[in-house]
Design an enzyme around this catalytic site. Sequence first.
Site, PDB file in Angstrom:
ATOM      1  N   LYS A  56       0.801  -1.227   0.000  1.00 51.48           N
ATOM      2  CA  LYS A  56       0.000   0.000   0.000  1.00 51.48           C
ATOM      3  C   LYS A  56       0.834   1.278   0.000  1.00 51.48           C
ATOM      4  O   LYS A  56       0.351   2.329  -0.397  1.00 51.48           O
ATOM      5  CB  LYS A  56      -0.985   0.003   1.157  1.00 51.48           C
ATOM      6  CG  LYS A  56      -2.107  -1.005   0.969  1.00 51.48           C
ATOM      7  CD  LYS A  56      -3.437  -0.417   1.329  1.00 51.48           C
ATOM      8  CE  LYS A  56      -4.588  -1.346   1.014  1.00 51.48           C
ATOM      9  NZ  LYS A  56      -4.427  -2.700   1.600  1.00 51.48           N
ATOM     10  N   SER A 308       1.114  -9.858  -0.165  1.00 47.95           N
ATOM     11  CA  SER A 308       0.849  -8.420  -0.194  1.00 47.95           C
ATOM     12  C   SER A 308       1.271  -7.654   1.050  1.00 47.95           C
ATOM     13  O   SER A 308       1.420  -6.428   0.991  1.00 47.95           O
ATOM     14  CB  SER A 308      -0.632  -8.186  -0.487  1.00 47.95           C
ATOM     15  OG  SER A 308      -1.426  -8.952   0.388  1.00 47.95           O
TER      16      SER A 308
HETATM   17  C1  LIG Z   1      -5.186  -3.695   1.362  1.00 47.81           C
HETATM   18  C2  LIG Z   1      -4.580  -5.031   1.336  1.00 47.81           C
HETATM   19  C3  LIG Z   1      -5.034  -6.009   0.446  1.00 47.81           C
HETATM   20  C4  LIG Z   1      -6.174  -5.778  -0.504  1.00 47.81           C
HETATM   21  O1  LIG Z   1      -5.830  -4.812  -1.448  1.00 47.81           O
HETATM   22  P1  LIG Z   1      -6.935  -4.032  -2.290  1.00 47.81           P
HETATM   23  O2  LIG Z   1      -6.192  -3.075  -3.115  1.00 47.81           O
HETATM   24  O3  LIG Z   1      -7.847  -3.372  -1.292  1.00 47.81           O
HETATM   25  O4  LIG Z   1      -7.685  -5.058  -3.054  1.00 47.81           O
HETATM   26  C5  LIG Z   1      -4.374  -7.225   0.425  1.00 47.81           C
HETATM   27  N1  LIG Z   1      -3.353  -7.489   1.269  1.00 47.81           N
HETATM   28  C6  LIG Z   1      -2.900  -6.583   2.146  1.00 47.81           C
HETATM   29  C7  LIG Z   1      -1.773  -6.952   3.021  1.00 47.81           C
HETATM   30  C8  LIG Z   1      -3.495  -5.321   2.206  1.00 47.81           C
HETATM   31  O5  LIG Z   1      -3.037  -4.431   3.093  1.00 47.81           O
END
Ligand SMILES: *Cc1c(COP(=O)(O)O)cnc(C)c1O
Length: 324
Positions: A56, A308
Amino acid sequence: MTALDLPNYQDVIRASAVLDGVVNRTPVLRSPLADARAGAQLFFKCENFQRTGAFKFRGAYYAIARLSEEQRRAGVVAYSSGNHAQAVALAARLLGTHAVILMPADAPMAKRAATEGYGGQVLTYDRYKDDRIAMAEAFVRDEGRVLLSPYDHADVIAGQGTAALELLQDQTDLDLLVTPIGGGGLISGSALALRALRPGARLIGVEPALGNDAQQSLRSGVLHHITAPRTIADGATTTHLGDRTFAILCRDVDDVVTVTDEELRETLVFLAQRLKLIVEPTGCLGAAALLHGKIALRPGQRAAAILSGGNVDMTALAGYLAAA
Ligand SMILES: *Cc1c(COP(=O)(O)O)cnc(C)c1O
């Protein structure tokens, strides 16, 4: 209806120029054991090693970097279950502005403490009751702050796309890319990079089984809203996609599959034990789908998952490991 300002691949390239030298170029890791389990070649893009512990930071930094002088003087406001909060707080500080962050009262302590540590001003709300969007809009109206959506924003989407861009530069022959879906910013940005660089590859999103709004939306062609799901994937408790992310999803994403919390826990422990990676439950969504047979793979196929984020509360992490 006015046309949406949908970002494109050129926007991802512009974002990557701004983010160069600011974000970590995160590694792509492999595991023979994971390959054996999945019956394919797996590649893990480790955004758990990104600044603030999740992808993010990419979108937040790029979006704030694009604000005018006047907007930066007024500051920004964001709502987030945690990782967007930390990302906006740090990006705001690095770019000389100030962030108010609306955070659910039950967000992991580690995420709240980190957000405050980066200089963000945290205000809490009840995620099952309060209207966080209305709360954020009050700051826009009263203080002139810029509202930074965690996903339904062209610059945020373009910024998130730089993770897949790096991945596709490092691994040019992918057959499949798998990403988590919350509000859809990550998968939308990934779609822009993938469709430009590797148009024939499949793109599949993964949601928690209890919160499959994107799956319903993609399959029906209608934007579904659900009540906030109770899942350990706290970064994917969004109730619906954005208008922009829904449009890109319908155009570019092949399918959305789901995994259970149990499968997330197993994957979290697997990644810790075998790859020595600390990945938060939401960050395990893509890997869980690959390791638990949710996506058809042929032998030899090359499939990547974006891990992510890594912001798991240490007490929760100890619990997952102890229960395994
Ligand atoms: C926000 C987030 C997501 C989801 O991402 P989006 O862009 O909202 O679909 C997935 N994994 C992590 C670790 C996140 O912080």
